[in-house]
Scaffold this motif. Structure first.
Motif, PDB file in Angstrom:
ATOM      1  N   ASP A  43     139.566 132.104   7.447  1.00 33.15           N
ATOM      2  CA  ASP A  43     138.626 131.440   6.532  1.00 33.15           C
ATOM      3  C   ASP A  43     137.402 132.308   6.261  1.00 33.15           C
ATOM      4  OD1 ASP A  43     140.092 128.966   6.293  1.00 33.15           O
ATOM      5  OD2 ASP A  43     139.473 128.540   8.360  1.00 33.15           O
ATOM      6  N   LYS A  44     136.813 132.814   7.358  1.00 30.60           N
ATOM      7  CA  LYS A  44     135.596 133.616   7.187  1.00 30.60           C
ATOM      8  C   LYS A  44     135.849 134.879   6.378  1.00 30.60           C
ATOM      9  CE  LYS A  44     133.233 132.281  11.454  1.00 30.60           C
ATOM     10  NZ  LYS A  44     132.963 132.691  12.836  1.00 30.60           N
ATOM     11  N   THR A  45     137.058 135.426   6.487  1.00 32.17           N
ATOM     12  CA  THR A  45     137.328 136.698   5.809  1.00 32.17           C
ATOM     13  C   THR A  45     137.903 136.504   4.407  1.00 32.17           C
ATOM     14  OG1 THR A  45     139.471 136.796   6.926  1.00 32.17           O
ATOM     15  CG2 THR A  45     137.667 138.050   7.923  1.00 32.17           C
ATOM     16  N   TYR A  46     138.054 135.240   3.994  1.00 28.99           N
ATOM     17  CA  TYR A  46     138.526 135.022   2.618  1.00 28.99           C
ATOM     18  C   TYR A  46     137.326 134.824   1.701  1.00 28.99           C
ATOM     19  CZ  TYR A  46     141.199 133.680  -1.410  1.00 28.99           C
ATOM     20  OH  TYR A  46     141.743 133.668  -2.673  1.00 28.99           O
ATOM     21  N   ASN A  47     136.907 135.888   1.063  1.00 29.24           N
ATOM     22  CA  ASN A  47     135.769 135.824   0.143  1.00 29.24           C
ATOM     23  C   ASN A  47     136.180 136.476  -1.167  1.00 29.24           C
ATOM     24  OD1 ASN A  47     133.721 134.890   2.257  1.00 29.24           O
ATOM     25  ND2 ASN A  47     134.571 136.738   3.175  1.00 29.24           N
ATOM     26  N   ARG A  48     136.591 135.623  -2.100  1.00 31.27           N
ATOM     27  CA  ARG A  48     137.082 136.127  -3.375  1.00 31.27           C
ATOM     28  C   ARG A  48     135.883 136.420  -4.272  1.00 31.27           C
ATOM     29  NH1 ARG A  48     140.134 135.336  -8.153  1.00 31.27           N
ATOM     30  NH2 ARG A  48     142.350 135.768  -7.780  1.00 31.27           N
ATOM     31  N   MET A  49     135.842 137.611  -4.797  1.00 30.89           N
ATOM     32  CA  MET A  49     134.737 138.000  -5.679  1.00 30.89           C
ATOM     33  C   MET A  49     135.303 138.739  -6.880  1.00 30.89           C
ATOM     34  SD  MET A  49     131.923 139.756  -3.186  1.00 30.89           S
ATOM     35  CE  MET A  49     131.123 138.885  -1.860  1.00 30.89           C
ATOM     36  N   THR A  50     134.588 138.640  -7.994  1.00 31.08           N
ATOM     37  CA  THR A  50     134.915 139.546  -9.088  1.00 31.08           C
ATOM     38  C   THR A  50     134.264 140.884  -8.753  1.00 31.08           C
ATOM     39  OG1 THR A  50     132.923 139.036 -10.334  1.00 31.08           O
ATOM     40  CG2 THR A  50     134.862 137.641 -10.747  1.00 31.08           C
ATOM     41  N   LEU A  51     134.716 141.918  -9.422  1.00 29.31           N
ATOM     42  CA  LEU A  51     134.106 143.225  -9.186  1.00 29.31           C
ATOM     43  C   LEU A  51     132.619 143.175  -9.550  1.00 29.31           C
ATOM     44  CD1 LEU A  51     134.464 146.126  -8.310  1.00 29.31           C
ATOM     45  CD2 LEU A  51     135.316 146.686 -10.591  1.00 29.31           C
ATOM     46  N   ALA A  52     132.307 142.404 -10.593  1.00 29.27           N
ATOM     47  CA  ALA A  52     130.901 142.269 -11.003  1.00 29.27           C
ATOM     48  C   ALA A  52     130.077 141.575  -9.913  1.00 29.27           C
ATOM     49  CB  ALA A  52     130.808 141.492 -12.315  1.00 29.27           C
ATOM     50  N   ASP A  53     130.680 140.539  -9.288  1.00 33.62           N
ATOM     51  CA  ASP A  53     129.996 139.854  -8.169  1.00 33.62           C
ATOM     52  C   ASP A  53     129.692 140.841  -7.050  1.00 33.62           C
ATOM     53  OD1 ASP A  53     130.261 137.392  -9.363  1.00 33.62           O
ATOM     54  OD2 ASP A  53     132.085 136.838  -8.252  1.00 33.62           O
ATOM     55  N   LYS A 112     127.050 143.218  -7.876  1.00 34.78           N
ATOM     56  CA  LYS A 112     125.749 142.558  -7.846  1.00 34.78           C
ATOM     57  C   LYS A 112     125.275 142.373  -6.400  1.00 34.78           C
ATOM     58  CE  LYS A 112     124.125 138.434  -9.898  1.00 34.78           C
ATOM     59  NZ  LYS A 112     124.505 137.261 -10.700  1.00 34.78           N
ATOM     60  N   ALA A 113     126.221 142.025  -5.515  1.00 37.58           N
ATOM     61  CA  ALA A 113     125.860 141.803  -4.112  1.00 37.58           C
ATOM     62  C   ALA A 113     125.537 143.120  -3.408  1.00 37.58           C
ATOM     63  CB  ALA A 113     127.001 141.091  -3.388  1.00 37.58           C
ATOM     64  N   ALA A 114     126.155 144.198  -3.871  1.00 38.12           N
ATOM     65  CA  ALA A 114     125.943 145.506  -3.241  1.00 38.12           C
ATOM     66  C   ALA A 114     125.614 146.530  -4.316  1.00 38.12           C
ATOM     67  CB  ALA A 114     127.195 145.916  -2.468  1.00 38.12           C
ATOM     68  N   PRO A 115     124.443 146.374  -4.950  1.00 38.61           N
ATOM     69  CA  PRO A 115     124.130 147.216  -6.120  1.00 38.61           C
ATOM     70  C   PRO A 115     123.983 148.699  -5.776  1.00 38.61           C
ATOM     71  CG  PRO A 115     122.216 145.893  -5.477  1.00 38.61           C
ATOM     72  CD  PRO A 115     123.356 145.434  -4.625  1.00 38.61           C
ATOM     73  N   SER A 116     123.750 148.991  -4.490  1.00 42.35           N
ATOM     74  CA  SER A 116     123.434 150.383  -4.163  1.00 42.35           C
ATOM     75  C   SER A 116     124.671 151.265  -4.001  1.00 42.35           C
ATOM     76  CB  SER A 116     122.577 150.429  -2.898  1.00 42.35           C
ATOM     77  OG  SER A 116     123.095 149.546  -1.932  1.00 42.35           O
ATOM     78  N   PHE A 117     125.868 150.696  -4.063  1.00 40.55           N
ATOM     79  CA  PHE A 117     127.073 151.530  -3.992  1.00 40.55           C
ATOM     80  C   PHE A 117     127.877 151.344  -5.276  1.00 40.55           C
ATOM     81  CE2 PHE A 117     131.428 152.656  -2.889  1.00 40.55           C
ATOM     82  CZ  PHE A 117     131.244 153.823  -2.165  1.00 40.55           C
ATOM     83  N   PRO A 118     128.274 152.454  -5.914  1.00 41.96           N
ATOM     84  CA  PRO A 118     128.962 152.328  -7.215  1.00 41.96           C
ATOM     85  C   PRO A 118     130.431 151.917  -7.057  1.00 41.96           C
ATOM     86  CG  PRO A 118     128.706 154.643  -6.640  1.00 41.96           C
ATOM     87  CD  PRO A 118     128.038 153.864  -5.540  1.00 41.96           C
ATOM     88  N   PHE A 119     130.661 150.644  -6.726  1.00 46.81           N
ATOM     89  CA  PHE A 119     132.034 150.175  -6.492  1.00 46.81           C
ATOM     90  C   PHE A 119     132.921 150.348  -7.723  1.00 46.81           C
ATOM     91  CE2 PHE A 119     130.310 147.948  -2.741  1.00 46.81           C
ATOM     92  CZ  PHE A 119     131.280 148.321  -1.822  1.00 46.81           C
ATOM     93  N   GLN A 178     140.879 148.788 -11.727  1.00 45.11           N
ATOM     94  CA  GLN A 178     139.804 147.984 -12.295  1.00 45.11           C
ATOM     95  C   GLN A 178     140.081 146.537 -11.913  1.00 45.11           C
ATOM     96  OE1 GLN A 178     140.507 149.540 -16.334  1.00 45.11           O
ATOM     97  NE2 GLN A 178     138.271 149.693 -16.459  1.00 45.11           N
ATOM     98  N   PRO A 179     139.923 146.216 -10.637  1.00 44.87           N
ATOM     99  CA  PRO A 179     140.306 144.874 -10.196  1.00 44.87           C
ATOM    100  C   PRO A 179     139.440 143.805 -10.850  1.00 44.87           C
ATOM    101  CG  PRO A 179     139.088 146.018  -8.466  1.00 44.87           C
ATOM    102  CD  PRO A 179     139.313 147.012  -9.563  1.00 44.87           C
ATOM    103  N   ALA A 180     140.106 142.780 -11.395  1.00 48.97           N
ATOM    104  CA  ALA A 180     139.348 141.655 -11.945  1.00 48.97           C
ATOM    105  C   ALA A 180     138.651 140.946 -10.793  1.00 48.97           C
ATOM    106  CB  ALA A 180     140.294 140.704 -12.668  1.00 48.97           C
ATOM    107  N   ALA A 181     139.379 140.824  -9.684  1.00 46.42           N
ATOM    108  CA  ALA A 181     138.809 140.166  -8.512  1.00 46.42           C
ATOM    109  C   ALA A 181     139.344 140.853  -7.272  1.00 46.42           C
ATOM    110  CB  ALA A 181     139.200 138.692  -8.502  1.00 46.42           C
ATOM    111  N   LEU A 182     138.661 140.634  -6.172  1.00 49.59           N
ATOM    112  CA  LEU A 182     139.145 141.173  -4.907  1.00 49.59           C
ATOM    113  C   LEU A 182     138.685 140.276  -3.767  1.00 49.59           C
ATOM    114  CD1 LEU A 182     137.205 144.470  -4.089  1.00 49.59           C
ATOM    115  CD2 LEU A 182     136.543 142.938  -5.910  1.00 49.59           C
TER     116      LEU A 182
END
Ligand SMILES: [Zn+2]
Length: 673
Positions: A244-254, A257-264, A274-278
């Motif tokens: 449960d804790k490790t299931y965190n679905r995000m869009t690449l944009a999310d 945004k959460a980690a702006p300092s690394f060019p994911f 170009q993953p829509a989500a991960l």
């Protein structure tokens, strides 16, 4: 998610093997003892109620040295040695065929002369590329390229089924960036870990020097300090195995945004992704690492890539690199004195790069159809026993029982080898080009894996080769998988007494089956979806039982002050507990109402429990066991054998004295499934 029967050491080394066993014609008598169990390996001076593991295996354990090229040695290794000896035979034959890809790959590893003659030349273009990095963006792109080459970078990513949508593949992102096996190696204050850290810095310095780098001492210390900061961000093993804790679905944009300092975006684009989500497994660690990378000097990040590259490819480089790599990862971390002979490493190389190409030949030669037929029946019997146990559970609601039955009916057992073999066409293998063969093979594998995105699930796929001595459960696939090579004595012997086979492979089947009902597996429904299928009250009742098991294993202390981690090993311990329970039921059912025969003075139940203990015979080197306490979700083998203390039938069979070390009062015995 995949859960194994046996964990490999967390270092990148493949578990070694040394004693060769000749192929044997099938004998009409069991391989071990008179009924499939090695009675000579017992230690009758040890009371079963004090230490059942040693009672069953103490003679063997005392008389058996760990071969110099292994970190541990037991029933699994004996079969692994046999498997590799057989694979060697296959590859030696293939070597004489100039058109055979596996033959060319094997020969390219076997012949050390060109490897030594080339020195570091093959990896130089890659190292030069690392040195040419000019900014953090090009660092991110090269880190992604490294991942394609099998070189671990700041993060790990892979393609797997989406836990909440198991009919689709999705990209998963996990924490990474450590050169030691786990955060604890950086952060634990005890002397052993401190000594490993000191050795690690010296090791990094040595590798930098061997790679012709200047100022190696300072750079090694700086990198270790950086990794210590990464380690502080890392999630623990316990949190990292929480579905449960490790299931965190995000869009690449999310994520960006959460980690702006690394060019994911650039990072993934470097591999045409170009993953829509991960799925982001440990969000705080990932965002923390991203921020840390942003404020870390580029030179240091380049050093990390350089050192990880030399570690990942050490075995394909000259001995001066490979030996130095082994001295730390093999000897310091695992206690193994010697590297394996070259042919063994060559066999492993081909198994890793084209395992199914070898597997095809292996099963045709070494996997009798009768074994598959017998296994089909055993699996059916064990699944049926699990069904009866579910009906009898007092803590579970009727609604949940109905769903549990649905899940049980949905299982796909895979036995022996895949129905459809992998095709390695397109992979280029060249004579006398070990480094190139390794690099191309890793890139080929990466492309194969990411190529799954957007495709229907590869349901035929196996994640182990038939030559492996292991088994696994895959929650999303709703399957249990048993490679051909584990279906041999002492796990399964057609000439052994059925009680021993049920205690061996029967409990192994039960173990894998029960993973689907362990503290994580039970979170997945009959379609393989992470989806709570039982009521909150059922979950609470289950948790109450599993907490007891956590406490039982927390109490085990293989070294003074070093305990088994009950929460970390819980899934495996549930697998063992339930596996033994269903296998014992299945054994009893197989008797068809008749009493079990007494053989050599032993009852059927005694032989069953002895058979279980026998498969866990295993001697460890001390550093290896220390490492496993931190990194291996499986409990040390002796405690796996000793789970018998939870069974009323074991008390009836061996009559252990009250007050014995393993003795549990009836209310303390844990019964879950
Ligand atoms: Zn397991």
């Amino acid at each position: 998610m995949k859960f194994l029967l046996l964990g490999a050491a967390a270092s990148a080394l493949v578990v070694a093997a040394s004693v060769a066993q000749a192929d044997q014609a099938p004998a009409a008598k069991p391989t071990y003892g008179s009924y499939g169990f090695d009675t000579k390996g017992m230690d009758l001076a040890v009371a079963p109620g004090d230490d059942f593991y040693l009672h069953a295996n103490g003679g063997w354990a005392g008389a058996t040295a760990i071969p110099a090229d292994k970190s541990n040695y037991g029933a699994f290794n004996v079969l692994d040695d046999l498997s590799r000896e057989r694979t060697k035979g296959i590859l030696e034959a293939a070597k004489s065929d100039p058109a055979s890809m596996i033959g060319i790959a094997y020969a390219s590893y076997l012949d050390a002369a060109p490897v030594e003659a080339k020195g570091l030349t093959p990896i130089q273009p890659w190292l030069a590329k690392i040195q040419s990095i000019k900014d953090k963006r090009s660092y991110a792109r090269l880190a992604a390229e490294a991942a394609r080459a099998g070189i671990p970078g700041p993060f790990a990513f892979y393609v797997g089924q989406d836990d909440k949508d198991p009919d689709h593949y999705i990209l998963n992102l996990r924490q990474g960036g450590l050169g030691l096996p786990d955060r604890d190696f950086y952060l634990q204050p005890d002397e052993k870990m401190a000594a490993i850290r000191t050795a690690y810095v010296a090791h990094l310095e040595q590798i930098l020097t061997l790679a012709g780098q200047s100022d190696a001492k300072r750079r090694a210390a700086a990198l270790t300090a950086f990794e210590t900061e990464v380690a502080k961000l890392h999630w623990t093993q316990v949190d990292s195995r929480d579905a449960d804790k490790t299931y965190n679905r995000m869009t690449l944009a999310d994520l960006q945004k959460a980690a702006p300092s690394f060019p994911f975006t650039d990072y993934f684009a470097a591999n045409q992704l170009q993953p829509a989500a991960l799925i982001v497994a440990q969000p705080s660690a990932i965002t923390g690492e991203a921020a840390l990378i942003a404020r870390t000097p580029l030179e240091l990040l380049k050093d990390a890539l350089l050192l990880r590259s030399l570690h990942a490819y050490a075995t394909y480089l000259p001995d001066r690199i490979a030996d130095a790599d082994f001295a730390f990862y093999g000897t310091t971390l695992s206690g193994t004195p010697q590297r394996e002979e070259r042919w063994k490493r060559a066999v492993d190389f081909v198994k890793e790069s084209m395992g199914e190409e070898v597997g095809k030949i292996y099963v045709a030669k070494y996997f009798p159809p009768e074994t598959k037929a017998a296994m089909d029946q055993l699996v059916k019997n064990v699944i049926a026993a699990m069904g009866r146990r579910i009906d009898g559970l007092s803590w579970m609601s009727d609604a949940a029982k109905a769903r549990a039955h649905k899940k049980l009916a949905a299982f796909t057992p895979k036995i022996g080898y895949p129905e459809k073999w992998r095709d390695y066409s397109g992979l280029i293998v060249k004579p006398a080009d070990l480094f190139g063969n390794a690099l191309r093979s890793k890139q080929y594998e990466f492309d194969y894996q990411v190529g799954k995105l957007g495709k229907p699930i590869y349901r035929w796929e196996w994640q182990m080769t038939p030559m492996e001595i292991n088994a696994y459960a895959d929650f999303s696939m709703v399957e249990i998988v048993f490679p051909a090579a584990i279906l041999q004595p002492p796990f399964f012997d057609p000439h052994a007494d059925p009680a021993v086979n049920y205690g061996g492979i029967g409990a192994v089947i039960g173990h894998e089956l029960s993973h689907h009902f362990d503290d994580q597996g039970a979170k997945y429904d009959e379609t393989g979806k992470l989806n709570q299928w039982w009521s909150d009250a059922d979950v609470v009742a289950f948790k109450g039982l599993t907490d007891k098991l956590v406490k039982q294993y927390d109490a085990y202390e293989p070294f003074p002050g070093a305990h088994v981690k009950g929460a970390f090993t819980l899934g495996e311990n549930i697998g063992d507990l339930a596996g033994v329970a269903v296998a014992l039921d299945a054994y009893h059912a197989s008797l068809g109402g008749k009493p079990a025969p007494v053989i050599d003075g032993t009852t059927g139940d005694q032989r069953f429990f002895l058979g279980w203990a026998q498969v866990w015979r295993r001697n460890y080197r001390e550093p290896n066991l220390h490492q496993r306490l931190v990194t291996d979700p499986h409990s040390p083998s002796q405690y796996r054998a000793d789970t018998v203390r939870n069974f009323d039938q074991w008390y009836a069979a061996f009559k252990p004295a009250q007050g014995g070390k393993l003795y549990l009062a009836p209310q303390e015995r844990v019964k879950i499934w």
